[in-house]
Scaffold this motif. Sequence first.
Motif, PDB file in Angstrom:
ATOM      1  N   ILE A 245    -162.918-128.762  22.853  1.00 32.46           N
ATOM      2  CA  ILE A 245    -161.978-129.605  23.545  1.00 32.46           C
ATOM      3  C   ILE A 245    -162.703-130.454  24.167  1.00 32.46           C
ATOM      4  O   ILE A 245    -162.459-131.838  24.365  1.00 32.46           O
ATOM      5  CB  ILE A 245    -161.319-128.958  24.744  1.00 32.46           C
ATOM      6  CG1 ILE A 245    -160.336-128.043  24.059  1.00 32.46           C
ATOM      7  CG2 ILE A 245    -160.731-129.609  25.850  1.00 32.46           C
ATOM      8  CD1 ILE A 245    -159.338-127.218  25.034  1.00 32.46           C
ATOM      9  N   ILE A 246    -164.101-130.227  24.890  1.00 31.44           N
ATOM     10  CA  ILE A 246    -165.077-131.139  25.440  1.00 31.44           C
ATOM     11  C   ILE A 246    -165.567-132.190  24.410  1.00 31.44           C
ATOM     12  O   ILE A 246    -165.540-133.287  24.526  1.00 31.44           O
ATOM     13  CB  ILE A 246    -166.289-130.461  25.894  1.00 31.44           C
ATOM     14  CG1 ILE A 246    -165.943-129.493  27.016  1.00 31.44           C
ATOM     15  CG2 ILE A 246    -167.476-131.168  26.285  1.00 31.44           C
ATOM     16  CD1 ILE A 246    -166.915-128.448  27.574  1.00 31.44           C
ATOM     17  N   ILE A 247    -166.002-131.684  23.157  1.00 33.71           N
ATOM     18  CA  ILE A 247    -166.220-132.614  22.137  1.00 33.71           C
ATOM     19  C   ILE A 247    -165.184-133.579  21.895  1.00 33.71           C
ATOM     20  O   ILE A 247    -165.475-134.786  21.890  1.00 33.71           O
ATOM     21  CB  ILE A 247    -166.562-131.862  20.809  1.00 33.71           C
ATOM     22  CG1 ILE A 247    -167.935-130.921  21.155  1.00 33.71           C
ATOM     23  CG2 ILE A 247    -166.783-132.937  19.913  1.00 33.71           C
ATOM     24  CD1 ILE A 247    -168.399-130.281  19.956  1.00 33.71           C
ATOM     25  N   ASP A 248    -163.793-133.236  21.666  1.00 33.78           N
ATOM     26  CA  ASP A 248    -162.662-134.003  21.595  1.00 33.78           C
ATOM     27  C   ASP A 248    -162.403-135.025  22.516  1.00 33.78           C
ATOM     28  O   ASP A 248    -162.280-136.261  22.419  1.00 33.78           O
ATOM     29  CB  ASP A 248    -161.476-133.283  21.215  1.00 33.78           C
ATOM     30  CG  ASP A 248    -161.560-132.375  20.039  1.00 33.78           C
ATOM     31  OD1 ASP A 248    -162.400-132.715  19.201  1.00 33.78           O
ATOM     32  OD2 ASP A 248    -160.966-131.244  19.945  1.00 33.78           O
ATOM     33  N   ILE A 249    -162.604-134.675  23.803  1.00 37.72           N
ATOM     34  CA  ILE A 249    -162.581-135.409  24.961  1.00 37.72           C
ATOM     35  C   ILE A 249    -163.601-136.419  25.214  1.00 37.72           C
ATOM     36  O   ILE A 249    -163.322-137.847  25.342  1.00 37.72           O
ATOM     37  CB  ILE A 249    -162.527-134.510  26.278  1.00 37.72           C
ATOM     38  CG1 ILE A 249    -161.149-133.867  26.456  1.00 37.72           C
ATOM     39  CG2 ILE A 249    -162.502-135.595  27.407  1.00 37.72           C
ATOM     40  CD1 ILE A 249    -161.169-132.842  27.534  1.00 37.72           C
ATOM     41  N   VAL A 250    -164.699-136.112  24.866  1.00 42.31           N
ATOM     42  CA  VAL A 250    -165.909-137.152  24.834  1.00 42.31           C
ATOM     43  C   VAL A 250    -165.808-138.185  23.719  1.00 42.31           C
ATOM     44  O   VAL A 250    -165.777-139.447  24.053  1.00 42.31           O
ATOM     45  CB  VAL A 250    -167.370-136.528  24.569  1.00 42.31           C
ATOM     46  CG1 VAL A 250    -168.415-137.225  24.415  1.00 42.31           C
ATOM     47  CG2 VAL A 250    -167.548-135.504  25.797  1.00 42.31           C
ATOM     48  N   VAL A 251    -165.211-137.764  22.395  1.00 42.77           N
ATOM     49  CA  VAL A 251    -164.975-138.605  21.440  1.00 42.77           C
ATOM     50  C   VAL A 251    -164.064-139.492  21.809  1.00 42.77           C
ATOM     51  O   VAL A 251    -163.800-140.842  21.537  1.00 42.77           O
ATOM     52  CB  VAL A 251    -164.740-137.876  20.161  1.00 42.77           C
ATOM     53  CG1 VAL A 251    -164.294-138.985  18.990  1.00 42.77           C
ATOM     54  CG2 VAL A 251    -165.986-137.270  19.622  1.00 42.77           C
ATOM     55  N   THR A 252    -162.714-138.804  22.492  1.00 43.16           N
ATOM     56  CA  THR A 252    -161.711-139.962  22.817  1.00 43.16           C
ATOM     57  C   THR A 252    -162.145-140.772  23.867  1.00 43.16           C
ATOM     58  O   THR A 252    -161.503-141.959  23.693  1.00 43.16           O
ATOM     59  CB  THR A 252    -160.863-138.804  23.479  1.00 43.16           C
ATOM     60  OG1 THR A 252    -160.143-138.113  22.294  1.00 43.16           O
ATOM     61  CG2 THR A 252    -159.579-139.531  23.892  1.00 43.16           C
ATOM     62  N   HIS A 253    -162.806-140.398  24.734  1.00 42.32           N
ATOM     63  CA  HIS A 253    -163.545-141.444  26.024  1.00 42.32           C
ATOM     64  C   HIS A 253    -164.054-142.614  25.303  1.00 42.32           C
ATOM     65  O   HIS A 253    -164.014-143.670  25.605  1.00 42.32           O
ATOM     66  CB  HIS A 253    -164.387-140.642  26.924  1.00 42.32           C
ATOM     67  CG  HIS A 253    -164.568-141.575  27.924  1.00 42.32           C
ATOM     68  ND1 HIS A 253    -165.743-142.363  27.938  1.00 42.32           N
ATOM     69  CD2 HIS A 253    -163.838-141.769  29.099  1.00 42.32           C
ATOM     70  CE1 HIS A 253    -165.795-142.752  29.245  1.00 42.32           C
ATOM     71  NE2 HIS A 253    -164.782-142.599  29.918  1.00 42.32           N
ATOM     72  N   ILE A 254    -164.846-142.048  24.254  1.00 46.10           N
ATOM     73  CA  ILE A 254    -165.856-143.182  23.585  1.00 46.10           C
ATOM     74  C   ILE A 254    -164.811-144.257  22.876  1.00 46.10           C
ATOM     75  O   ILE A 254    -164.961-145.336  22.943  1.00 46.10           O
ATOM     76  CB  ILE A 254    -166.695-142.669  22.801  1.00 46.10           C
ATOM     77  CG1 ILE A 254    -167.681-142.084  23.487  1.00 46.10           C
ATOM     78  CG2 ILE A 254    -167.511-143.767  21.971  1.00 46.10           C
ATOM     79  CD1 ILE A 254    -168.996-141.137  22.500  1.00 46.10           C
ATOM     80  N   ILE A 255    -163.771-143.691  21.925  1.00 44.24           N
ATOM     81  CA  ILE A 255    -162.791-144.517  21.298  1.00 44.24           C
ATOM     82  C   ILE A 255    -162.032-145.391  22.115  1.00 44.24           C
ATOM     83  O   ILE A 255    -161.917-146.384  22.060  1.00 44.24           O
ATOM     84  CB  ILE A 255    -162.204-143.694  20.480  1.00 44.24           C
ATOM     85  CG1 ILE A 255    -163.064-143.123  19.473  1.00 44.24           C
ATOM     86  CG2 ILE A 255    -160.958-144.463  20.066  1.00 44.24           C
ATOM     87  CD1 ILE A 255    -162.208-142.028  18.377  1.00 44.24           C
ATOM     88  N   VAL A 256    -161.603-144.825  23.242  1.00 47.20           N
ATOM     89  CA  VAL A 256    -160.674-145.487  24.233  1.00 47.20           C
ATOM     90  C   VAL A 256    -161.374-146.878  25.036  1.00 47.20           C
ATOM     91  O   VAL A 256    -161.091-147.602  25.182  1.00 47.20           O
ATOM     92  CB  VAL A 256    -160.055-144.339  25.215  1.00 47.20           C
ATOM     93  CG1 VAL A 256    -159.210-145.463  26.303  1.00 47.20           C
ATOM     94  CG2 VAL A 256    -158.919-143.607  24.618  1.00 47.20           C
ATOM     95  N   SER A 257    -162.582-146.251  25.416  1.00 45.63           N
ATOM     96  CA  SER A 257    -163.317-147.144  26.228  1.00 45.63           C
ATOM     97  C   SER A 257    -163.831-148.504  25.056  1.00 45.63           C
ATOM     98  O   SER A 257    -163.550-149.640  25.488  1.00 45.63           O
ATOM     99  CB  SER A 257    -164.642-146.625  26.710  1.00 45.63           C
ATOM    100  OG  SER A 257    -164.356-145.432  27.616  1.00 45.63           O
ATOM    101  N   GLY A 258    -164.154-148.178  23.982  1.00 49.51           N
ATOM    102  CA  GLY A 258    -164.262-149.248  23.024  1.00 49.51           C
ATOM    103  C   GLY A 258    -163.129-150.061  22.608  1.00 49.51           C
ATOM    104  O   GLY A 258    -163.415-151.299  22.722  1.00 49.51           O
ATOM    105  N   MET A 259    -161.937-149.533  22.421  1.00 51.74           N
ATOM    106  CA  MET A 259    -160.886-150.304  22.148  1.00 51.74           C
ATOM    107  C   MET A 259    -160.446-151.051  23.238  1.00 51.74           C
ATOM    108  O   MET A 259    -159.831-152.366  23.217  1.00 51.74           O
ATOM    109  CB  MET A 259    -159.766-149.418  21.687  1.00 51.74           C
ATOM    110  CG  MET A 259    -160.158-148.610  20.299  1.00 51.74           C
ATOM    111  SD  MET A 259    -158.491-147.735  19.813  1.00 51.74           S
ATOM    112  CE  MET A 259    -157.452-149.084  19.457  1.00 51.74           C
TER     113      MET A 259
END
Length: 263
Positions: A245-259
């Motif tokens: 879950i932590i890895i998925d949330i970190v990846v999600t934050h990176i994608i959302v911030s970039g978009m």
Amino acid sequence: MITLSALALLFVLAIHQQVERLHDQLSERVTLQIFEADPVARDSQERAVENILRQIPSIKQIHPVHQSELSLLVEPWLEPSLKKDITLPAMIDFTVSPKVDRLRLVNIIHQIAPSAMIDDYGSSGVALLSFLRILICFTGGVIFLIESATLFIIVLAVRILVKSCQDKIELLSLLGAEQRYIARLLCYKIGIILLKGASIGCILAMTIFGSFGYLSAYLNSPALHYPYINFLSVFILAFFVVVTIIIDIVVTHIIVSGMIGKE
């Protein structure tokens, strides 16, 4: 996907427990058979070998198998007319400590009983234990592929979610919300969804695994021994899910911030 990966992890832990159990049993157990046509000489050699084994401190749990027990074992494969004409070997089961000198032990036994044959299960079970270890590595690779596919699906789902919420993101931006706040808000909502899905997946995986253990309890076979879920398995499974879950949330934050930054 969490259900599949959690179920595969539980099976890896179960196979690991099976390997440890079989290694402990096979590495210590030895069976001695004395093949002698003369029953008197056979019994004499059996008693002499048994006395020698009891004098060695590294040997324990010596169990001579009586002829009546052997007769019952071979009775289904022998006709009554042939049973009287066959001289069964003498058999002794015993366990040894890991520090015992097996080669010296074999030489001592052969001096007393030259026709003795020794079955060392520690050597004969190496192939089985190697296969189980390979199975553990294979299942670990399956877990890695499932987790990679899960992460890829989350990336696609997050991108679709951000594009579908474009109007709300623009409205929050007009109201003065910063990009970091919007990204954290989306990550929080996605994290809640991931946490709910992971919890349901873990409960479902533990239920399926526990049902297998419950059914295997009716199979009275040591070879099909199936370990139940213990505290260590639950702890490893919880740690695995939290890290996922932590890895998925970190990846999600990176994608959302970039978009959102591009917007």
